[in-house]
Design a protein around this motif. Sequence first.
Motif, mmCIF file in Angstrom:
data_model
loop_
_atom_site.group_PDB
_atom_site.id
_atom_site.type_symbol
_atom_site.label_atom_id
_atom_site.label_comp_id
_atom_site.label_asym_id
_atom_site.label_seq_id
_atom_site.Cartn_x
_atom_site.Cartn_y
_atom_site.Cartn_z
ATOM 1 N N GLY A 139 0.816 -1.212 0.000
ATOM 2 C CA GLY A 139 0.000 0.000 0.000
ATOM 3 C C GLY A 139 0.848 1.260 0.000
ATOM 4 O O GLY A 139 0.486 2.268 -0.617
ATOM 5 N N VAL A 140 1.993 1.226 0.675
ATOM 6 C CA VAL A 140 2.892 2.377 0.684
ATOM 7 C C VAL A 140 3.461 2.582 -0.723
ATOM 8 O O VAL A 140 3.496 3.707 -1.229
ATOM 9 N N LEU A 141 3.875 1.504 -1.376
ATOM 10 C CA LEU A 141 4.352 1.615 -2.769
ATOM 11 C C LEU A 141 3.250 2.144 -3.676
ATOM 12 O O LEU A 141 3.489 2.984 -4.535
ATOM 13 N N SER A 142 2.045 1.637 -3.496
ATOM 14 C CA SER A 142 0.913 2.085 -4.293
ATOM 15 C C SER A 142 0.738 3.597 -4.190
ATOM 16 O O SER A 142 0.518 4.283 -5.192
ATOM 17 N N MET A 143 0.864 4.122 -2.985
ATOM 18 C CA MET A 143 0.735 5.568 -2.794
ATOM 19 C C MET A 143 1.899 6.318 -3.442
ATOM 20 O O MET A 143 1.704 7.402 -3.989
ATOM 21 N N LEU A 144 3.117 5.726 -3.399
ATOM 22 C CA LEU A 144 4.259 6.360 -4.067
ATOM 23 C C LEU A 144 3.999 6.510 -5.563
ATOM 24 O O LEU A 144 4.469 7.462 -6.185
ATOM 25 N N TYR A 145 3.257 5.553 -6.121
ATOM 26 C CA TYR A 145 2.924 5.586 -7.548
ATOM 27 C C TYR A 145 1.670 6.409 -7.829
ATOM 28 O O TYR A 145 1.233 6.500 -8.963
ATOM 29 N N GLY A 146 1.073 6.979 -6.790
ATOM 30 C CA GLY A 146 -0.108 7.819 -6.972
ATOM 31 C C GLY A 146 -1.371 7.044 -7.309
ATOM 32 O O GLY A 146 -2.300 7.605 -7.896
ATOM 33 N N LYS A 147 -1.428 5.777 -6.936
ATOM 34 C CA LYS A 147 -2.597 4.946 -7.244
ATOM 35 C C LYS A 147 -3.622 5.018 -6.114
ATOM 36 O O LYS A 147 -3.246 5.060 -4.938
ATOM 37 N N PRO A 148 -4.913 5.024 -6.447
ATOM 38 C CA PRO A 148 -5.920 4.905 -5.391
ATOM 39 C C PRO A 148 -5.669 3.600 -4.628
ATOM 40 O O PRO A 148 -5.594 2.529 -5.234
ATOM 41 N N THR A 149 -5.510 3.701 -3.324
ATOM 42 C CA THR A 149 -5.165 2.557 -2.495
ATOM 43 C C THR A 149 -6.353 2.224 -1.606
ATOM 44 O O THR A 149 -6.760 3.030 -0.765
ATOM 45 N N LEU A 150 -6.933 1.046 -1.838
ATOM 46 C CA LEU A 150 -8.140 0.596 -1.164
ATOM 47 C C LEU A 150 -7.755 -0.385 -0.064
ATOM 48 O O LEU A 150 -7.224 -1.456 -0.348
ATOM 49 N N VAL A 151 -8.016 -0.028 1.182
ATOM 50 C CA VAL A 151 -7.572 -0.801 2.335
ATOM 51 C C VAL A 151 -8.773 -1.474 3.001
ATOM 52 O O VAL A 151 -9.707 -0.796 3.433
ATOM 53 N N ALA A 152 -8.739 -2.807 3.094
ATOM 54 C CA ALA A 152 -9.840 -3.561 3.693
ATOM 55 C C ALA A 152 -9.611 -3.864 5.167
ATOM 56 O O ALA A 152 -10.524 -4.291 5.857
ATOM 57 N N GLY A 153 -8.397 -3.665 5.652
ATOM 58 C CA GLY A 153 -8.074 -3.941 7.053
ATOM 59 C C GLY A 153 -7.646 -2.684 7.770
ATOM 60 O O GLY A 153 -8.021 -1.573 7.380
ATOM 61 N N SER A 154 -6.864 -2.853 8.818
ATOM 62 C CA SER A 154 -6.292 -1.724 9.553
ATOM 63 C C SER A 154 -4.825 -1.611 9.160
ATOM 64 O O SER A 154 -4.067 -2.553 9.343
ATOM 65 N N ALA A 155 -4.444 -0.472 8.626
ATOM 66 C CA ALA A 155 -3.064 -0.263 8.197
ATOM 67 C C ALA A 155 -2.540 1.031 8.798
ATOM 68 O O ALA A 155 -3.290 2.004 8.945
#
Length: 195
Positions: free
Chosen positions: A167-183
């Motif tokens: 998820g951190v990498l996803s945010m670095l790439y500017g992608k919408p990051t959908l989290v189903a748990g607690s992060a």
Amino acid sequence: MVCERGALRDSVFLDPNGFNADSKSYHPDYWNHDLSDEHRNATIEYIRNEKSSHESLEHQNKKLSKSELRKALGISEGKKILFVPLQRPSDTVIKYFSGAIGSFDNFISMVAGLAYALPRNWEIVVKKHPLEIETPKIEGVYYADEQNIKALIELSDAVLLINSGVGVLSMLYGKPTLVAGSAFYAHPDITYHVQ
């Protein structure tokens, strides 16, 4: 004091305030403020270097271009991609920080449901964790177990996960990051909480 491998390569965290999503160290009061030009430039440079690096937290195969990856997966141009990087079912963050989704199995059921619920112009691409031996069988998805994680994130239009460091990498790439748990990185205006 909690010491653990960080979400990004070559990183470790030392946290006196708890572990992962339970730690108060990730509260917005600690980070939601303007950066100096120097810190902003250093952050942008770090992101640029991470995106251009061939290194990853776990071993990855060679990175393909977007067109090569689409061809390898058999997904035509014009299709949107929801990338789902799977975690280890026995991982501590799955056991204790699954949040509303509750478990790895519930997450797999959600992905299976999405395979039939998403609009026809979307495809789901799933990659098992590099240290896992088995991949859960989910009908209606594409498997990318042998593909490079960074190439898959680049290709995706959104990333869905429980609470993986991906998820951190996803945010670095500017992608919408959908989290189903607690992060630890799941905050409104940065990620999307999904059930």
